[in-house]
Design a protein around this motif. Structure first.
Motif, PDB file in Angstrom:
ATOM      1  N   ILE A  39       0.858  -1.183   0.000  1.00 30.58           N
ATOM      2  CA  ILE A  39       0.000   0.000   0.000  1.00 30.58           C
ATOM      3  C   ILE A  39       0.891   1.230   0.000  1.00 30.58           C
ATOM      4  N   LEU A  40       0.719   2.099  -0.991  1.00 26.50           N
ATOM      5  CA  LEU A  40       1.451   3.354  -1.033  1.00 26.50           C
ATOM      6  C   LEU A  40       0.559   4.425  -0.398  1.00 26.50           C
ATOM      7  N   ALA A  41       0.994   4.979   0.714  1.00 21.41           N
ATOM      8  CA  ALA A  41       0.202   5.965   1.446  1.00 21.41           C
ATOM      9  C   ALA A  41       0.885   7.320   1.362  1.00 21.41           C
ATOM     10  N   SER A  42       0.246   8.256   0.677  1.00 25.05           N
ATOM     11  CA  SER A  42       0.862   9.556   0.428  1.00 25.05           C
ATOM     12  C   SER A  42       0.011  10.696   0.969  1.00 25.05           C
ATOM     13  N   ASN A  43       0.670  11.819   1.266  1.00 22.15           N
ATOM     14  CA  ASN A  43      -0.080  13.054   1.449  1.00 22.15           C
ATOM     15  C   ASN A  43      -0.530  13.536   0.075  1.00 22.15           C
ATOM     16  N   HIS A  44      -1.391  14.541   0.041  1.00 25.96           N
ATOM     17  CA  HIS A  44      -2.003  14.935  -1.235  1.00 25.96           C
ATOM     18  C   HIS A  44      -1.986  16.457  -1.364  1.00 25.96           C
ATOM     19  N   CYS A  45      -1.201  16.953  -2.324  1.00 27.27           N
ATOM     20  CA  CYS A  45      -1.051  18.397  -2.501  1.00 27.27           C
ATOM     21  C   CYS A  45      -1.590  18.901  -3.834  1.00 27.27           C
ATOM     22  N   HIS A  46      -1.633  18.032  -4.842  1.00 25.03           N
ATOM     23  CA  HIS A  46      -1.948  18.500  -6.186  1.00 25.03           C
ATOM     24  C   HIS A  46      -2.725  17.432  -6.943  1.00 25.03           C
ATOM     25  N   ALA A  47      -3.560  17.869  -7.894  1.00 24.16           N
ATOM     26  CA  ALA A  47      -4.373  16.935  -8.673  1.00 24.16           C
ATOM     27  C   ALA A  47      -3.519  15.953  -9.469  1.00 24.16           C
ATOM     28  N   CYS A 131      -6.673   3.506   5.057  1.00 22.86           N
ATOM     29  CA  CYS A 131      -5.400   2.849   4.748  1.00 22.86           C
ATOM     30  C   CYS A 131      -5.062   1.790   5.787  1.00 22.86           C
ATOM     31  N   SER A 132      -5.181   2.142   7.053  1.00 19.84           N
ATOM     32  CA  SER A 132      -4.828   1.191   8.107  1.00 19.84           C
ATOM     33  C   SER A 132      -5.812   0.024   8.155  1.00 19.84           C
ATOM     34  N   LEU A 133      -7.076   0.288   7.827  1.00 24.10           N
ATOM     35  CA  LEU A 133      -8.071  -0.793   7.791  1.00 24.10           C
ATOM     36  C   LEU A 133      -7.717  -1.815   6.719  1.00 24.10           C
ATOM     37  N   ILE A 134      -7.359  -1.332   5.521  1.00 19.53           N
ATOM     38  CA  ILE A 134      -6.991  -2.242   4.432  1.00 19.53           C
ATOM     39  C   ILE A 134      -5.695  -2.982   4.772  1.00 19.53           C
ATOM     40  N   ALA A 135      -4.758  -2.273   5.393  1.00 14.95           N
ATOM     41  CA  ALA A 135      -3.502  -2.913   5.786  1.00 14.95           C
ATOM     42  C   ALA A 135      -3.762  -4.056   6.765  1.00 14.95           C
ATOM     43  N   TRP A 136      -4.634  -3.820   7.729  1.00 23.03           N
ATOM     44  CA  TRP A 136      -4.953  -4.858   8.709  1.00 23.03           C
ATOM     45  C   TRP A 136      -5.631  -6.057   8.048  1.00 23.03           C
ATOM     46  N   ASP A 137      -6.590  -5.790   7.167  1.00 20.57           N
ATOM     47  CA  ASP A 137      -7.345  -6.874   6.542  1.00 20.57           C
ATOM     48  C   ASP A 137      -6.483  -7.719   5.612  1.00 20.57           C
ATOM     49  N   THR A 138      -5.512  -7.095   4.940  1.00 23.04           N
ATOM     50  CA  THR A 138      -4.712  -7.811   3.933  1.00 23.04           C
ATOM     51  C   THR A 138      -3.326  -8.191   4.426  1.00 23.04           C
ATOM     52  N   LYS A 139      -2.911  -7.587   5.547  1.00 25.03           N
ATOM     53  CA  LYS A 139      -1.556  -7.770   6.097  1.00 25.03           C
ATOM     54  C   LYS A 139      -0.476  -7.263   5.132  1.00 25.03           C
ATOM     55  N   ALA A 140      -0.850  -6.336   4.254  1.00 25.38           N
ATOM     56  CA  ALA A 140       0.109  -5.734   3.323  1.00 25.38           C
ATOM     57  C   ALA A 140       0.869  -4.612   4.026  1.00 25.38           C
ATOM     58  N   ALA A 141       2.162  -4.558   3.791  1.00 24.74           N
ATOM     59  CA  ALA A 141       2.974  -3.481   4.358  1.00 24.74           C
ATOM     60  C   ALA A 141       2.615  -2.150   3.692  1.00 24.74           C
ATOM     61  N   VAL A 142       2.812  -1.075   4.433  1.00 29.91           N
ATOM     62  CA  VAL A 142       2.488   0.269   3.950  1.00 29.91           C
ATOM     63  C   VAL A 142       3.783   1.028   3.673  1.00 29.91           C
ATOM     64  N   ILE A 143       3.869   1.624   2.489  1.00 30.18           N
ATOM     65  CA  ILE A 143       5.032   2.436   2.128  1.00 30.18           C
ATOM     66  C   ILE A 143       4.626   3.904   2.167  1.00 30.18           C
TER      67      ILE A 143
END
Length: 205
Positions: A39-47, A131-143
């Motif tokens: 899971i790629l978890a980013s802040n969001h500044c621009h379209a 993001c954390s909910l999906i990470a928990w359900d899938t056990k996928a690491a978050v980047i």
């Protein structure tokens, strides 16, 4: 998952233009493995954030996108072809969550803007728990990924993967989801601080 030729065609087509316009500085691309579910978890500044993040990597990214973008028939067709999928930000969208869990179970990358919306001034917003909910359900690491405008350039910094242990998960639940979201956001903030310090050191050195 089958290779999305449409995605990679448009990636190749837009790459020179976006690199010219934004003069993007990519850091830590090696932190995104060549295969496997993350899971790629980013802040969001621009379209254009999904494009800039995607250009930096050789792998396809399936992004969560706000539902409003899909109301136009052409836009709906186009961004779905690029692997995007709508999410209703106003409620717990279980259908979208299941879709992205299926994508992860196929060993792919998904992209989530953890704040849930764009920051108008570039400052960080409180993280949402999807993001954390999906990470928990899938056990996928978050980047964690941080977008920062520094000087005349956009800096995109890909952090190291955060495991279930790194995110403080034990039994799941609302409290752990909130805590994991805070941990992800803290790592994104740390990437910005690192980039700003590197810029200042270079400018003053």
């Amino acid at each position: 998952m089958k290779r999305n030729h449409f995605y990679f065609f448009w990636r190749a087509l837009t790459m020179p233009l976006f690199k010219l316009i934004y003069r993007t500085k990519y850091i830590g691309k090696e932190n995104v493995p060549a295969d496997g579910a993350y899971i790629l978890a980013s802040n969001h500044c621009h379209a254009t954030d999904p494009i800039l993040i995607g250009i930096g990597l050789k792998r396809e990214i399936h992004f969560m996108a706000k539902e409003e973008l899909f109301k136009n028939k052409f836009v709906n067709w186009f961004i779905r072809k690029l692997g995007a999928f709508p999410v209703d930000r106003g409620k717990a969208d279980t259908g979208s969550i299941r879709h992205f869990e299926e994508v992860l179970n196929e060993g792919s990358l998904i992209g989530i803007f953890i704040e849930g919306t764009r920051s108008k001034d570039g400052e960080f917003l409180p993280p949402k728990n999807g993001c954390s909910l999906i990470a928990w359900d899938t056990k996928a690491a978050v980047i964690p990924i941080c977008h920062t405008k520094i000087g005349k350039r956009v800096w995109l910094h890909y952090g190291k993967p955060l495991s279930m242990e790194d995110l403080g998960f034990d039994k799941g639940g609302a409290r752990e989801f909130r805590n994991a979201s805070r941990i992800i956001m803290d790592h994104i903030k740390a990437l910005r601080a690192e980039d700003q310090a590197a810029y200042e050191a270079k400018k003053n050195g």
